[in-house]
Design an enzyme around this catalytic site. Structure first.
Site, mmCIF file in Angstrom:
data_model
loop_
_atom_site.group_PDB
_atom_site.id
_atom_site.type_symbol
_atom_site.label_atom_id
_atom_site.label_comp_id
_atom_site.label_asym_id
_atom_site.label_seq_id
_atom_site.Cartn_x
_atom_site.Cartn_y
_atom_site.Cartn_z
ATOM 1 N N ASN A 8 -115.888 42.985 -15.466
ATOM 2 C CA ASN A 8 -114.853 43.862 -14.896
ATOM 3 C C ASN A 8 -115.166 45.276 -15.385
ATOM 4 O OD1 ASN A 8 -112.577 45.248 -14.161
ATOM 5 N ND2 ASN A 8 -111.153 44.041 -15.417
ATOM 6 N N TRP A 9 -115.711 46.081 -14.488
ATOM 7 C CA TRP A 9 -116.141 47.433 -14.886
ATOM 8 C C TRP A 9 -114.946 48.387 -15.028
ATOM 9 C CZ3 TRP A 9 -121.170 48.706 -11.571
ATOM 10 C CH2 TRP A 9 -122.143 47.749 -11.871
ATOM 11 N N LYS A 10 -113.768 47.943 -14.609
ATOM 12 C CA LYS A 10 -112.552 48.788 -14.686
ATOM 13 C C LYS A 10 -112.858 50.158 -14.077
ATOM 14 C CE LYS A 10 -110.928 45.974 -18.505
ATOM 15 N NZ LYS A 10 -110.156 45.836 -19.717
ATOM 16 N N HIS A 93 -104.460 41.560 -13.143
ATOM 17 C CA HIS A 93 -104.957 41.918 -14.480
ATOM 18 C C HIS A 93 -103.802 42.524 -15.280
ATOM 19 C CE1 HIS A 93 -107.167 43.918 -17.665
ATOM 20 N NE2 HIS A 93 -108.177 43.127 -17.373
ATOM 21 N N GLU A 95 -103.646 45.001 -17.093
ATOM 22 C CA GLU A 95 -103.524 46.465 -16.979
ATOM 23 C C GLU A 95 -102.777 46.833 -15.697
ATOM 24 O OE1 GLU A 95 -107.685 47.242 -17.573
ATOM 25 O OE2 GLU A 95 -107.471 46.731 -19.693
ATOM 26 N N GLU A 160 -106.452 35.962 -20.340
ATOM 27 C CA GLU A 160 -106.789 37.155 -21.112
ATOM 28 C C GLU A 160 -105.583 37.541 -21.961
ATOM 29 O OE1 GLU A 160 -110.151 39.542 -19.144
ATOM 30 O OE2 GLU A 160 -108.299 40.228 -18.250
ATOM 31 N N GLY A 166 -109.941 44.853 -25.188
ATOM 32 C CA GLY A 166 -110.398 46.162 -25.647
ATOM 33 C C GLY A 166 -110.073 46.457 -27.102
ATOM 34 N N SER A 205 -112.346 40.997 -25.387
ATOM 35 C CA SER A 205 -113.332 41.307 -26.423
ATOM 36 C C SER A 205 -114.455 40.285 -26.524
ATOM 37 C CB SER A 205 -112.638 41.508 -27.784
ATOM 38 O OG SER A 205 -111.764 42.626 -27.724
HETATM 39 P P1 13P Z 1 -112.686 43.771 -22.971
HETATM 40 O O1 13P Z 1 -113.852 42.792 -22.815
HETATM 41 O O2 13P Z 1 -113.119 45.194 -22.998
HETATM 42 O O3 13P Z 1 -111.778 43.382 -24.082
HETATM 43 O O4 13P Z 1 -111.823 43.635 -21.611
HETATM 44 C C1 13P Z 1 -111.433 42.383 -21.181
HETATM 45 C C2 13P Z 1 -110.845 42.521 -19.827
HETATM 46 O O5 13P Z 1 -109.778 43.081 -19.658
HETATM 47 C C3 13P Z 1 -111.614 41.963 -18.692
HETATM 48 O O6 13P Z 1 -110.846 41.911 -17.535
#
Ligand code: 13P
Length: 245
Positions: A8-10, A93, A95, A160, A166, A205
């Site tokens: 997931n490149w966000k 997600h 976020e 997640e 993160g 993470s």
């Molecule tokens: P990280 O791997 O940066 O913790 O992010 C996880 C994530 O939100 C994947 O969708």
């Protein structure tokens, strides 16, 4: 079943970076014992899908609208993602749940739209740190599953834990085993036999250093990787740690 390692490149990836990352992942992907997916930002879908065409690496979006088209400024439909070369879409997600007020019912409607457009939805669930501290993690995740997955759901679920995203903190092997076991039972209760075929990804993470331990846990069907998916060598190292299916 083969494990799915999804990046997931966000909100990362200008043209040159996205092309370089996709090219390096393509170059290292041949012969891996897992399925690979990258989910770039919308602006990079078409070029990244073009670069990965004919490779073993699939492309996905990070969200879609529940309707096929219409007056929805700033939104993207599932059919548009498919038209751009996507085969998957991440939905719900944490976020988006936190920053855009997405609800379980809204995520469910998006999952219906994604399936109708021929995409495989990856529906995200997970508890916050406060919810885990209070001992509510299975209640929260169970509620998200029953609220977010439509009847007859076919797709992927990603667990997640919000506190692991993160932060460099990961759930312990025991916590992951317990939660993935709980999710499997909930999926079978909700979807019948089809619930046993849904891949359940772990996210939060995931790094090359912890991937083989996490990916070896029973009922872990792969990983949803954020930060480490932006470095081709790290993403590929995680993919190499996948359990052959
Ligand atoms: P990280 O791997 O940066 O913790 O992010 C996880 C994530 O939100 C994947 O969708």
């Amino acid at each position: 079943m083969r494990q799915l390692i999804a990046g997931n490149w966000k909100m990362h990836g200008m043209g040159g970076e996205a092309a370089a990352l996709a090219g390096a992942i393509r170059a290292g992907a041949a012969g891996l014992a897992c399925d690979l997916l990258v989910c770039p930002p919308f602006t990079q879908l078409v070029p990244v899908a073009g670069m990965l065409a004919g490779s073993t690496v699939a492309v996905g979006g990070q969200d879609c609208h529940a309707e096929a088209k219409g007056a929805h400024t700033g939104d993207i439909s599932a059919a548009m993602l498919a038209d751009a070369g996507a085969r998957f879409v991440i939905l719900g997600h944490s976020e988006r749940r936190a920053n855009h007020g997405e609800t379980d019912a809204g995520v469910r409607a998006k999952a219906v739209a994604a399936i109708a457009a021929g995409l495989t939805p990856i529906v995200c669930v997970g508890e916050t740190e406060a919810e885990r501290t209070a001992g509510w993690e299975t209640g929260v995740v169970g509620g998200q599953l029953s609220g977010s997955l439509p009847e007859g759901f076919s797709g992927v679920v990603a667990y997640e834990p919000v506190w692991a995203i993160g932060t460099g903190k990961t759930a312990t092997e025991d916590d992951v085993a317990a939660m993935h076991g709980f999710i499997r039972q909930a999926l079978v209760r909700q979807l019948g036999e089809a619930g046993s075929l849904v891949r359940i990804l772990y996210g939060g993470s995931v790094r090359p250093a912890n991937a083989s331990v996490l990916l070896a846990v029973p009922e872990v069907g792969g990983a949803l990787v954020g930060g480490a998916s932006l470095v081709a060598e790290d993403f590929l190292a995680i993919a190499r740690a996948a359990r052959p299916g």
